[in-house]
Design a protein around this motif. Structure first.
Motif, PDB file in Angstrom:
ATOM      1  N   TRP A  16       0.850  -1.189   0.000  1.00  0.00           N
ATOM      2  CA  TRP A  16       0.000   0.000   0.000  1.00  0.00           C
ATOM      3  C   TRP A  16       0.881   1.232   0.000  1.00  0.00           C
ATOM      4  O   TRP A  16       2.096   1.144   0.202  1.00  0.00           O
ATOM      5  CB  TRP A  16      -0.955   0.008   1.197  1.00  0.00           C
ATOM      6  CG  TRP A  16      -0.302  -0.072   2.553  1.00  0.00           C
ATOM      7  CD1 TRP A  16       0.351  -1.152   3.093  1.00  0.00           C
ATOM      8  CD2 TRP A  16      -0.244   0.954   3.550  1.00  0.00           C
ATOM      9  NE1 TRP A  16       0.811  -0.855   4.346  1.00  0.00           N
ATOM     10  CE2 TRP A  16       0.460   0.405   4.671  1.00  0.00           C
ATOM     11  CE3 TRP A  16      -0.726   2.250   3.630  1.00  0.00           C
ATOM     12  CZ2 TRP A  16       0.702   1.150   5.829  1.00  0.00           C
ATOM     13  CZ3 TRP A  16      -0.496   2.979   4.784  1.00  0.00           C
ATOM     14  CH2 TRP A  16       0.211   2.424   5.868  1.00  0.00           C
ATOM     15  N   ILE A  73       0.792   5.908   0.439  1.00  0.00           N
ATOM     16  CA  ILE A  73       0.137   7.199   0.595  1.00  0.00           C
ATOM     17  C   ILE A  73       0.908   8.191  -0.264  1.00  0.00           C
ATOM     18  O   ILE A  73       2.138   8.280  -0.152  1.00  0.00           O
ATOM     19  CB  ILE A  73       0.137   7.670   2.062  1.00  0.00           C
ATOM     20  CG1 ILE A  73      -0.586   6.654   2.962  1.00  0.00           C
ATOM     21  CG2 ILE A  73      -0.511   9.045   2.188  1.00  0.00           C
ATOM     22  CD1 ILE A  73      -0.460   6.968   4.441  1.00  0.00           C
ATOM     23  N   ASN A 108      -2.450  13.098  -0.497  1.00  0.00           N
ATOM     24  CA  ASN A 108      -3.287  12.477   0.548  1.00  0.00           C
ATOM     25  C   ASN A 108      -4.272  11.454  -0.012  1.00  0.00           C
ATOM     26  O   ASN A 108      -5.458  11.431   0.348  1.00  0.00           O
ATOM     27  CB  ASN A 108      -4.033  13.521   1.374  1.00  0.00           C
ATOM     28  CG  ASN A 108      -3.108  14.365   2.225  1.00  0.00           C
ATOM     29  OD1 ASN A 108      -1.912  14.074   2.333  1.00  0.00           O
ATOM     30  ND2 ASN A 108      -3.633  15.415   2.828  1.00  0.00           N
ATOM     31  N   ASN A 109      -3.764  10.605  -0.905  1.00  0.00           N
ATOM     32  CA  ASN A 109      -4.537   9.477  -1.411  1.00  0.00           C
ATOM     33  C   ASN A 109      -3.950   8.179  -0.874  1.00  0.00           C
ATOM     34  O   ASN A 109      -2.719   8.019  -0.815  1.00  0.00           O
ATOM     35  CB  ASN A 109      -4.525   9.434  -2.936  1.00  0.00           C
ATOM     36  CG  ASN A 109      -5.224  10.617  -3.558  1.00  0.00           C
ATOM     37  OD1 ASN A 109      -6.404  10.845  -3.337  1.00  0.00           O
ATOM     38  ND2 ASN A 109      -4.474  11.404  -4.326  1.00  0.00           N
ATOM     39  N   LEU A 110      -4.812   7.261  -0.508  1.00  0.00           N
ATOM     40  CA  LEU A 110      -4.401   5.935  -0.058  1.00  0.00           C
ATOM     41  C   LEU A 110      -4.614   4.946  -1.194  1.00  0.00           C
ATOM     42  O   LEU A 110      -5.703   4.892  -1.794  1.00  0.00           O
ATOM     43  CB  LEU A 110      -5.244   5.513   1.159  1.00  0.00           C
ATOM     44  CG  LEU A 110      -5.103   4.058   1.627  1.00  0.00           C
ATOM     45  CD1 LEU A 110      -3.715   3.806   2.206  1.00  0.00           C
ATOM     46  CD2 LEU A 110      -6.193   3.717   2.649  1.00  0.00           C
ATOM     47  N   LYS A 156      -7.858   2.816  -4.833  1.00  0.00           N
ATOM     48  CA  LYS A 156      -7.308   4.122  -4.490  1.00  0.00           C
ATOM     49  C   LYS A 156      -8.436   5.033  -4.032  1.00  0.00           C
ATOM     50  O   LYS A 156      -9.487   5.088  -4.668  1.00  0.00           O
ATOM     51  CB  LYS A 156      -6.597   4.744  -5.689  1.00  0.00           C
ATOM     52  CG  LYS A 156      -6.019   6.134  -5.429  1.00  0.00           C
ATOM     53  CD  LYS A 156      -5.404   6.722  -6.687  1.00  0.00           C
ATOM     54  CE  LYS A 156      -4.942   8.151  -6.445  1.00  0.00           C
ATOM     55  NZ  LYS A 156      -4.391   8.792  -7.649  1.00  0.00           N
ATOM     56  N   ILE A 193      -7.993  10.201   1.183  1.00  0.00           N
ATOM     57  CA  ILE A 193      -8.069  10.015   2.627  1.00  0.00           C
ATOM     58  C   ILE A 193      -9.088  10.983   3.215  1.00  0.00           C
ATOM     59  O   ILE A 193      -9.078  12.174   2.936  1.00  0.00           O
ATOM     60  CB  ILE A 193      -6.676  10.218   3.271  1.00  0.00           C
ATOM     61  CG1 ILE A 193      -5.727   9.108   2.794  1.00  0.00           C
ATOM     62  CG2 ILE A 193      -6.766  10.221   4.793  1.00  0.00           C
ATOM     63  CD1 ILE A 193      -4.302   9.274   3.238  1.00  0.00           C
ATOM     64  N   GLY A 224       0.338   6.379   8.512  1.00  0.00           N
ATOM     65  CA  GLY A 224      -0.516   5.223   8.288  1.00  0.00           C
ATOM     66  C   GLY A 224       0.077   4.008   8.968  1.00  0.00           C
ATOM     67  O   GLY A 224       1.278   3.752   8.847  1.00  0.00           O
ATOM     68  N   GLN A 250      -0.547  -0.135   9.379  1.00  0.00           N
ATOM     69  CA  GLN A 250      -1.269  -1.337   8.968  1.00  0.00           C
ATOM     70  C   GLN A 250      -1.183  -2.388  10.054  1.00  0.00           C
ATOM     71  O   GLN A 250      -0.124  -2.666  10.600  1.00  0.00           O
ATOM     72  CB  GLN A 250      -0.687  -1.902   7.674  1.00  0.00           C
ATOM     73  CG  GLN A 250      -1.392  -3.185   7.211  1.00  0.00           C
ATOM     74  CD  GLN A 250      -0.594  -3.982   6.200  1.00  0.00           C
ATOM     75  OE1 GLN A 250       0.507  -3.583   5.803  1.00  0.00           O
ATOM     76  NE2 GLN A 250      -1.111  -5.124   5.794  1.00  0.00           N
ATOM     77  N   ILE A 309      -5.938  -0.573   7.980  1.00  0.00           N
ATOM     78  CA  ILE A 309      -5.006   0.548   7.915  1.00  0.00           C
ATOM     79  C   ILE A 309      -5.628   1.722   8.652  1.00  0.00           C
ATOM     80  O   ILE A 309      -6.723   2.174   8.303  1.00  0.00           O
ATOM     81  CB  ILE A 309      -4.678   0.940   6.474  1.00  0.00           C
ATOM     82  CG1 ILE A 309      -3.981  -0.212   5.742  1.00  0.00           C
ATOM     83  CG2 ILE A 309      -3.792   2.191   6.435  1.00  0.00           C
ATOM     84  CD1 ILE A 309      -3.775   0.027   4.258  1.00  0.00           C
ATOM     85  N   LEU A 325      -5.240   5.670   9.757  1.00  0.00           N
ATOM     86  CA  LEU A 325      -4.583   6.860   9.230  1.00  0.00           C
ATOM     87  C   LEU A 325      -4.720   8.005  10.214  1.00  0.00           C
ATOM     88  O   LEU A 325      -5.820   8.296  10.696  1.00  0.00           O
ATOM     89  CB  LEU A 325      -5.198   7.245   7.883  1.00  0.00           C
ATOM     90  CG  LEU A 325      -5.041   6.165   6.798  1.00  0.00           C
ATOM     91  CD1 LEU A 325      -6.091   6.331   5.722  1.00  0.00           C
ATOM     92  CD2 LEU A 325      -3.647   6.207   6.196  1.00  0.00           C
TER      93      LEU A 325
END
Length: 267
Positions: free
Chosen positions: A36, A38, A42-44, A54, A57, A254, A256, A261, A263
């Motif tokens: 995974w 980031i 600010n996208n996971l 995708k 966040i 983040g 896991q 996960i 954040l």
């Protein structure tokens, strides 16, 4: 599953209170997580085999894409807002996708560069360049993946019984962590520029001029100054419950734990 989720959130909240972190989102994957990331926007992104989810966040915008031709994806490396690099160690291939997970161009066969067993790649902040470790030749390489050209290379990086665990670029330097807890630092031309003794470190990241290490018990994040002469050291961050992996990106942390996960924003 519900009990596990509640336990993880409770454990993370104890960390939040102690370290002034704020929980902003908890993502639960319906399938096992392979890797995974980031990104800087600010996208996971979460990978399971050859599928990527995708999402923004703390937002609703989502993308989902499957890459059957690439096979299982071993790493996902955001390069910039419009370019993400996917690596399959089984296929020895790279794919470039945009911010909507749409593939750009053909899949790149990295064996055509003369590599035999690439096990790690990581992005550089220089456009079109990546770092590549070929375990067969025990070589670190700086590669222009657009021109299919090796720019710099050093050999015999691993020693007997001491393998590479992870590598990342930070502020124009490449940091390489070995299984004995030592870390080597190289400049942007792969010249050796220092070493760190990190003892039981098994994963690492960077935050606020600090190397952040996950310890062997997977319950604490330790801090070591990037500047080896610096005396200031941030106290460890303790976590109740094992950490599978972690990512620090800007003011986001983040963590896991299995398929969950959590954040956080860092104050």
């Amino acid at each position: 599953m519900k009990f596990l989720l509640l336990f993880v959130i409770w454990s993370m909240c104890s960390l939040v209170y102690a370290q002034q972190l704020t929980l902003v989102e908890t993502f639960v994957s319906p399938t096992p997580i392979d890797t995974w990331s980031i990104d800087g926007q600010n996208n996971l992104s979460v990978v399971s085999e050859n599928n990527i989810q995708k999402k923004a966040i703390n937002g609703e915008r989502r993308f989902n894409q499957t890459f059957k031709a690439l096979g299982n994806i071993q790493s996902i490396s955001p390069i910039n807002a419009m370019k993400i690099l996917l690596f399959s160690d089984v296929q020895q291939s790279l794919a470039i996708v945009d911010n909507t997970l749409t593939q750009q161009g053909d899949i790149i066969d990295i064996s055509e560069l003369g590599f035999s067993n690439v096990v790690f790649i990581c992005a550089s902040n220089r456009p079109n360049l990546i770092w590549v470790f070929d375990q067969f030749r025990s070589s670190l390489n700086l590669v222009d993946f657009q021109k299919s050209q090796i720019l710099q290379s050093i050999q015999n990086v691993e020693t007997k019984g001491n393998s590479i665990l992870e590598m990342k670029e930070y502020q124009d330097h490449l940091y390489v962590l070995f299984s004995d807890g030592m870390m080597n630092r190289y400049d942007f031309l792969l010249n050796f520029s220092g070493t760190y003794a990190l003892e039981t470190c098994q994963q690492f990241g960077f935050w606020n001029q600090q190397i952040v290490c996950l310890d062997a018990n997977a319950t604490a994040l330790r801090f070591v100054p990037v500047n080896m002469r610096a005396s200031q050291r941030i106290p460890d961050w303790q976590v109740e419950g094992p950490i599978t992996s972690f990512i620090l990106q800007g003011e986001l942390l983040g963590i896991q734990n299995g398929s969950i996960i959590s954040l956080f924003t860092i104050k």
